[in-house]
Structure formats: structure tokens, C-alpha cells
Write an enzyme that holds these catalytic residues in place. Structure first.
Site, PDB file in Angstrom:
ATOM      1  N   GLY A 174       0.839  -1.192   0.000  1.00 12.39           N
ATOM      2  CA  GLY A 174       0.000   0.000   0.000  1.00 12.39           C
ATOM      3  C   GLY A 174       0.875   1.243   0.000  1.00 12.39           C
ATOM      4  N   SER A 175       0.332   2.314   0.499  1.00 12.68           N
ATOM      5  CA  SER A 175       1.054   3.585   0.423  1.00 12.68           C
ATOM      6  C   SER A 175       2.165   3.664   1.468  1.00 12.68           C
ATOM      7  CB  SER A 175       0.077   4.736   0.631  1.00 12.68           C
ATOM      8  OG  SER A 175      -0.460   4.662   1.930  1.00 12.68           O
ATOM      9  N   THR A 176       3.117   4.517   1.221  1.00 12.72           N
ATOM     10  CA  THR A 176       4.228   4.710   2.155  1.00 12.72           C
ATOM     11  C   THR A 176       3.709   5.224   3.493  1.00 12.72           C
ATOM     12  OG1 THR A 176       5.816   4.994   0.393  1.00 12.72           O
ATOM     13  CG2 THR A 176       6.369   6.034   2.483  1.00 12.72           C
ATOM     14  N   GLY A 215       2.361   2.407   5.355  1.00 12.84           N
ATOM     15  CA  GLY A 215       3.505   1.572   5.740  1.00 12.84           C
ATOM     16  C   GLY A 215       4.149   2.086   7.019  1.00 12.84           C
ATOM     17  N   GLU A 220       5.646  -3.297   0.910  1.00 14.58           N
ATOM     18  CA  GLU A 220       5.725  -2.947  -0.525  1.00 14.58           C
ATOM     19  C   GLU A 220       4.959  -1.649  -0.686  1.00 14.58           C
ATOM     20  OE1 GLU A 220       7.620  -4.654  -2.320  1.00 14.58           O
ATOM     21  OE2 GLU A 220       7.745  -6.556  -1.261  1.00 14.58           O
ATOM     22  N   CYS A 257       1.964   0.708  -8.860  1.00 17.45           N
ATOM     23  CA  CYS A 257       3.005   1.190  -7.934  1.00 17.45           C
ATOM     24  C   CYS A 257       4.308   1.497  -8.656  1.00 17.45           C
ATOM     25  CB  CYS A 257       3.236   0.166  -6.831  1.00 17.45           C
ATOM     26  SG  CYS A 257       3.688  -1.452  -7.455  1.00 17.45           S
TER      27      CYS A 257
HETATM   28  P1  NAD Z   1      -3.391   2.463   1.352  1.00 16.72           P
HETATM   29  O1  NAD Z   1      -2.083   2.500   2.049  1.00 16.72           O
HETATM   30  O2  NAD Z   1      -4.339   3.566   1.547  1.00 16.72           O
HETATM   31  O3  NAD Z   1      -4.184   1.136   1.770  1.00 16.72           O
HETATM   32  C1  NAD Z   1      -3.649  -0.156   1.594  1.00 16.72           C
HETATM   33  C2  NAD Z   1      -4.324  -1.112   2.565  1.00 16.72           C
HETATM   34  O4  NAD Z   1      -3.940  -0.737   3.891  1.00 16.72           O
HETATM   35  C3  NAD Z   1      -5.847  -1.059   2.532  1.00 16.72           C
HETATM   36  O5  NAD Z   1      -6.341  -2.366   2.686  1.00 16.72           O
HETATM   37  C4  NAD Z   1      -6.181  -0.207   3.743  1.00 16.72           C
HETATM   38  O6  NAD Z   1      -7.448  -0.475   4.277  1.00 16.72           O
HETATM   39  C5  NAD Z   1      -5.088  -0.612   4.713  1.00 16.72           C
HETATM   40  N1  NAD Z   1      -4.784   0.360   5.773  1.00 16.72           N
HETATM   41  C6  NAD Z   1      -4.901   1.710   5.741  1.00 16.72           C
HETATM   42  N2  NAD Z   1      -4.531   2.249   6.923  1.00 16.72           N
HETATM   43  C7  NAD Z   1      -4.153   1.220   7.723  1.00 16.72           C
HETATM   44  C8  NAD Z   1      -3.656   1.138   9.069  1.00 16.72           C
HETATM   45  N3  NAD Z   1      -3.486   2.210   9.829  1.00 16.72           N
HETATM   46  N4  NAD Z   1      -3.366  -0.089   9.563  1.00 16.72           N
HETATM   47  C9  NAD Z   1      -3.527  -1.201   8.820  1.00 16.72           C
HETATM   48  N5  NAD Z   1      -3.998  -1.174   7.537  1.00 16.72           N
HETATM   49  C10 NAD Z   1      -4.293   0.017   6.999  1.00 16.72           C
HETATM   50  O7  NAD Z   1      -3.050   2.251  -0.187  1.00 16.72           O
HETATM   51  P2  NAD Z   1      -4.075   2.172  -1.413  1.00 16.72           P
HETATM   52  O8  NAD Z   1      -4.600   3.536  -1.684  1.00 16.72           O
HETATM   53  O9  NAD Z   1      -5.045   1.055  -1.194  1.00 16.72           O
HETATM   54  O10 NAD Z   1      -3.093   1.718  -2.606  1.00 16.72           O
HETATM   55  C11 NAD Z   1      -2.305   2.604  -3.318  1.00 16.72           C
HETATM   56  C12 NAD Z   1      -0.893   2.630  -2.784  1.00 16.72           C
HETATM   57  O11 NAD Z   1      -0.346   1.314  -2.775  1.00 16.72           O
HETATM   58  C13 NAD Z   1       0.058   3.441  -3.642  1.00 16.72           C
HETATM   59  O12 NAD Z   1       0.890   4.213  -2.828  1.00 16.72           O
HETATM   60  C14 NAD Z   1       0.875   2.374  -4.379  1.00 16.72           C
HETATM   61  O13 NAD Z   1       2.137   2.808  -4.822  1.00 16.72           O
HETATM   62  C15 NAD Z   1       0.958   1.305  -3.353  1.00 16.72           C
HETATM   63  N6  NAD Z   1       1.238   0.001  -3.967  1.00 16.72           N
HETATM   64  C16 NAD Z   1       2.493  -0.536  -3.836  1.00 16.72           C
HETATM   65  C17 NAD Z   1       2.810  -1.757  -4.452  1.00 16.72           C
HETATM   66  C18 NAD Z   1       4.192  -2.366  -4.336  1.00 16.72           C
HETATM   67  O14 NAD Z   1       4.353  -3.545  -4.668  1.00 16.72           O
HETATM   68  N7  NAD Z   1       5.196  -1.631  -3.893  1.00 16.72           N
HETATM   69  C19 NAD Z   1       1.822  -2.425  -5.188  1.00 16.72           C
HETATM   70  C20 NAD Z   1       0.556  -1.857  -5.305  1.00 16.72           C
HETATM   71  C21 NAD Z   1       0.270  -0.633  -4.681  1.00 16.72           C
END
Ligand code: NAD
Length: 492
Positions: free
Chosen positions: A237-239, A242, A260, A295
Site C-alpha cells: 500500500g502507500s508509504t 507503511g 511494498e 506502484c
Molecule cells: P493504502 O495504504 O491507503 O491502503 C492499503 C491497505 O492498507 C488497505 O487495505 C487499507 O485499508 C489498509 N490500511 C490503511 N490504513 C491502515 C492502518 N493504519 N493499519 C492497517 N492497515 C491500513 O493504499 P491504497 O490507496 O489502497 O493503494 C495505493 C498505494 O499502494 C500506492 O501508494 C501504491 O504505490 C501502493 N502500492 C504498492 C505496491 C508495491 O508492490 N510496492 C503495489 C501496489 C500498490
């Protein structure tokens, strides 16, 4: 084969999938919308602690009753092979569900997402009996060896941009290594992953080994990270999220996390790139694919001065040659943005980038050619300085910044990003140029003459710096779900 379909005829799973079956649990209701027309496709509940507790209890029971971690490894593999076959059997359904609920186009979801997900499961099933340790040098009458063991219960949290594939990169190696899994879908795209869990149950994976819960990140996601019986967290997900997950994992008893995260990946085109029309098509696809919601997206285009005008012109032409439309229409070539909220976030960032000095070559607003859904126009920006938000941050939409360089050293310096280090590419037929970029650019993945991987499973995916650490896929992606134990025996 005709891929187009009527989205109103596809059945949508309902509930959390815990203990091998769908379970309805109380919680705040979340209406899930189809990004192509913003019509509701289902309602999920935010499962919270209750759903995580139920999943963990179910996972523990299944691990104890089946001996999943210690059974004959080939037997574990056999079950996972059946799981892969079931996914293939239902690929058309899964592909449709994916196209309906996400920004993935149906022209690609059946083969590119569903069948590929089966491939990921099969790839990791092959690892079941190939787990090895080492025997290390010792004095006489002693034996020192290492072995790899499963963690027990692995937690996984995934985003919405490739809902099935990103999930498979986690649940498949975790299961193959002998773990049970508690996984959270993205609240924006839950249904295809729930349908995968159903496939696992139908294929005979004992209930409780693969649990999929729904809900928000700060509630259900955080409960997974916090849970003391979950031994490892794998997150994509997003940095920003993370960072939150690292903190939570540290505060709730220390557990390993695989992250990731986001990226701001450069693609460098030198004057030795070859056929300019072919390169223009490639370069344009590299930032428009999946509506830019990738991503590793090639979101910074660096062109050598002598070919910059010609290539920019050709890429601009390609941005007009798209067909935006519903994801379930096989003739659609350009995907919608996942949600209105995400659309607004992207547009605000583009407008801020312009306010900070960027010049618009094309786009920078809503695509007029479609009435429904959130379609953002392919956007090319130039004069984006290194302190501009458009350089520093991730748009996560079909947006590219364009700059020029005089020589390769300048290109490599410009390619380095102060925050991210996920991917990079160089387009050149000159091997020395290619190797210099591969060696020097700080990124977890470097591509030459393409941007992105072939649909193989053997690569490892993962970033440097704020793009994360730990790997998905490949042997490293499997070993990530094992921990190494060292054993010392004195037999004197
Ligand atoms: P996001 O970080 O908003 O959410 C990702 C997941 O995390 C969701 O299921 C969300 O519900 C959960 N989440 C959010 N806050 C949380 C918390 N405090 N504790 C636990 N879980 C939590 O990301 P998004 O908008 O769903 O996806 C887009 C992002 O993902 C972009 O930044 C993209 O670059 C990244 N991404 C990275 C890769 C990689 O392999 N590096 C692949 C795909 C997407």
C-alpha cells in the site's frame, strides 16, 4: 472469445470468509461502488477486532488439527495445486468480478489477473518441498544446522489496484510455507479476494487456513497488525500507511513487517533507443496503463535532449489515441480512477504542481469523452522542479512529468529520487548505457527496454528507501514467510 459482459448479471460474494465459509458479522456498513459507473456492487461490514479474533481462533484450530506446517510437504503442495486448478476453472467469473470492482479492464482480467493468480499459487506450491537449511562448520562431535519454519499465522493487508494478484503474492507463499493466513481486502475492492477464498475452500484447503476479512485500515487492518498471535505482517500500500504499520508492529510486541510501498519511478530514454514510434507507444503505455494506478508506474519521463521534441510530440499523440469506457467492455483501453475521492486527490495534486511552476503539455483535468465514472485525462507536465510536489509525491494516476538531459550522468542523477526507490527503466540499444543505469540507479527493480515485468513469477518485487523492504515473489518472497532456526547439538 468475447470478454465483454453485463455487470448486472455477475453474482457478488457477501460476508467475510472465515473458517472456510462466508460469515456475516456486525460492523459499520461500507457500500462498494463499481469505478466505471459508481453504481453499488455490494455492501461489506467493517469486521474490526471481532472478525480478526474469529479468524485467528479458526487459524489456530486449523493449524492444530491439520498439522499444516508439518504435514508431508507434497501433500500441502497437492492441496495448493487443487486450489490453483479451481481458480483456473472459475477464471471467467473471477476475471469479471475483478473488472467490475476495480479499474482492471476485462480484456486483461481473465488471463492477466485470474489465470495469473492461479500461476502464482502453483509457483509457490512448488516450493513446499524445496525448503532447505544449512549445516555450518563446527568442532568435532557437534552438529550445527539451520532450518526454516513457518511463523504460524501470517497477517496480510492489500491495496485496491491489483486486488487478486497482489493478494496472491502474499497468501500463496504464506500458505506454501506452512502458515495460516488472516488477510484484509481493500475496503474499495473486496469481492474478488473473497471469491478466491471461496475457491480455496472448494478446492479442499482446510477451513481456517485462509481467512479473508473486510473493513477499514485503521480499524480491521490495525487489529491484524496488533494481534499478538499473528507472527508476521506483509503489507502492500502507500508509504504513509507503511509508516503507520511499522509503528503499530513495534508498539504491539515487535513483529517482522514486509512493506511494498509507493514509488515515483523514472524511465530514461536515450538517443540510442531505436525506433521512435515504437518507443513512443511503449513510453505512453508505461504511464497510462491501469489509469496510472500502478506502484511501479513510469511517472517520470527523462528524454535525451536531441530526441526530446520529437519523442514528446509522438507521446502526446498517443495520449489522444485511447478509448475510455467501462471496465467490462473489451474495447476499452483506458481505465477509470478507482474512486471519486482518489480522483479529487489526484486533481488537487496536479493543480498544486501547476501552481508550483509546472507547465501543462496535455490533460490536467477530467476526461470529457465519458459521462460516468472518474476518468482522469492522460496528463503530461513539464518544468517540474525537484522541490515541486509533482516531483516529490506520488500521483497514482495517468500523469507523467517530462524532463530533458544532456548526457547519461545527468540522467542518472535526475533519476535518483530523494524519497522513493521502487523501479526504474532505461530504453536504449547501447549495452553500456543500459548497464550503467542498472548499476547506478537506486531502485529495487530496474528494467531495460521495457518498464515492468513479463508475467513470470521468478522475479522478486520490492523497493528501496521509502518504497519499502522485504520482497514479494521469487524465492525471497517464499522465504519471507519462514523464519530461520539454528540448532546446535553436542554429541561428544
Ligand atoms: P493504502 O495504504 O491507503 O491502503 C492499503 C491497505 O492498507 C488497505 O487495505 C487499507 O485499508 C489498509 N490500511 C490503511 N490504513 C491502515 C492502518 N493504519 N493499519 C492497517 N492497515 C491500513 O493504499 P491504497 O490507496 O489502497 O493503494 C495505493 C498505494 O499502494 C500506492 O501508494 C501504491 O504505490 C501502493 N502500492 C504498492 C505496491 C508495491 O508492490 N510496492 C503495489 C501496489 C500498490
Amino acid at each position: 472469445m468475447t470478454y465483454s459482459f453485463n455487470p448486472d448479471t455477475v453474482s457478488v460474494p457477501s460476508g467475510h470468509h472465515i473458517g472456510g465459509k462466508f460469515v456475516e458479522l456486525p460492523g459499520e456498513e461500507i457500500v462498494v461502488l463499481r469505478p466505471s459507473d459508481e453504481k453499488p456492487m455490494g455492501v461489506i461490514t467493517d469486521g474490526g477486532l471481532g472478525s480478526v479474533e474469529m479468524s485467528v481462533a479458526s487459524a489456530k484450530k486449523a493449524l492444530a488439527e491439520t498439522g499444516w506446517a508439518t504435514m508431508v510437504p507434497r501433500e500441502r503442495a497437492k492441496i495448493l495445486f487443487r486450489f490453483a486448478e479451481k481458480i483456473e476453472e472459475k477464471a471467467e467469473y473471477l476475471g469479471r468480478l475483478e473488472a467490475m470492482g476495480s479499474a482492471r479492464l476485462v480484456s486483461g482480467t481473465i488471463i492477466g489477473d485470474a489465470v495469473r493468480t492461479a500461476g502464482v499459487v502453483r509457483y509457490f506450491a512448488e516450493f513446499c518441498d524445496k525448503v532447505e537449511g544449512t549445516v555450518t562448520a563446527t568442532r568435532e562431535n557437534t552438529l550445527s544446522y539451520t532450518k526454516r519454519e513457518a511463523y504460524g499465522i501470517a497477517g496480510a493487508i492489500v491495496p485496491w489496484n491489483f486486488p487478486m494478484i497482489t493478494a496472491a503474492w502474499k497468501f500463496a507463499p504464506a500458505l506454501a510455507a506452512g502458515n495460516a493466513v488472516v488477510m484484509k481486502t481493500s475496503e474499495i475492492t473486496p469481492h474478488s479476494l473473497l471469491a478466491l477464498a471461496e475457491c480455496a475452500a472448494e478446492a479442499g484447503l482446510p477451513g481456517g487456513l485462509f481467512n479473508v476479512v473486510n473493513g477499514y485500515g485503521h480499524t480491521t487492518g490495525a487489529e491484524i497488525v496488533r494481534h499478538p498471535d499473528i507472527g508476521i505482517i506483509s503489507f502492500t500500500g502507500s508509504t504513509q500507511t507503511g509508516e503507520a504499520i511499522m509503528k503499530l508492529a513495534a508498539e504491539s510486541g515487535i513483529k517482522p513487517v514486509i512493506l511494498e510501498l509507493g514509488g515515483k519511478s523514472p524511465q530514461i530514454v536515450t538517443k540510442n533507443c531505436g525506433d521512435m514510434d515504437m518507443i513512443a507507444t511503449r513510453v505512453a503505455n508505461n504511464f497510462m496503463v491501469n489509469g496510472g494506478q500502478v506502484c511501479t508506474l513510469a511517472s517520470r519521463l527523462l528524454i535525451e535532449e536531441s530526441i526530446a521534441d520529437e519523442l514528446t510530440e509522438k507521446v502526446l499523440e498517443r495520449t489522444q489515441d485511447i478509448k475510455a469506457g467501462p471496465t467490462w467492455d473489451e474495447t476499452t483501453t483506458f481505465a477509470p480512477i478507482i474512486s471519486a475521492k482518489q480522483f479529487d486527490r489526484i486533481d488537487n495534486m496536479v493543480q498544486e504542481t501547476i501552481a508550483q511552476g509546472a507547465e501543462v503539455l496535455t490533460g490536467a483535468g477530467r476526461l470529457d469523452s465519458v459521462n460516468e465514472g472518474n476518468f482522469y485525462a492522460p496528463t503530461m507536465l513539464t518544468n517540474v522542479s525537484r522541490d515541486n510536489i509533482g516531483f516529490l509525491g506520488e500521483f497514482f494516476g495517468p500523469i507523467v512529468t517530462v524532463s530533458r538531459f544532456a548526457n547519461l550522468d545527468e540522467a542518472i542523477a535526475e533519476a535518483q529520487h530523494p524519497v522513493y526507490g521502487l523501479a526504474a527503466s532505461v530504453h536504449t540499444l547501447d549495452m553500456q548505457e543500459a548497464m550503467r543505469v542498472a548499476d547506478k540507479v537506486e531502485a529495487g527493480m530496474v528494467f531495460v527496454n521495457q518498464h515492468g515485468r513479463d508475467p513470470e513469477f521468478t522475479y522478486t518485487a520490492g523497493g528501496f528507501k521509502a518504497s519499502g523492504f522485504g520482497k514479494d515473489m521469487g524465492r525471497a518472497g517464499f522465504e519471507a514467510f519462514t523464519r530461520e532456526k539454528a540448532v546446535w547439538i553436542n554429541y561428544a
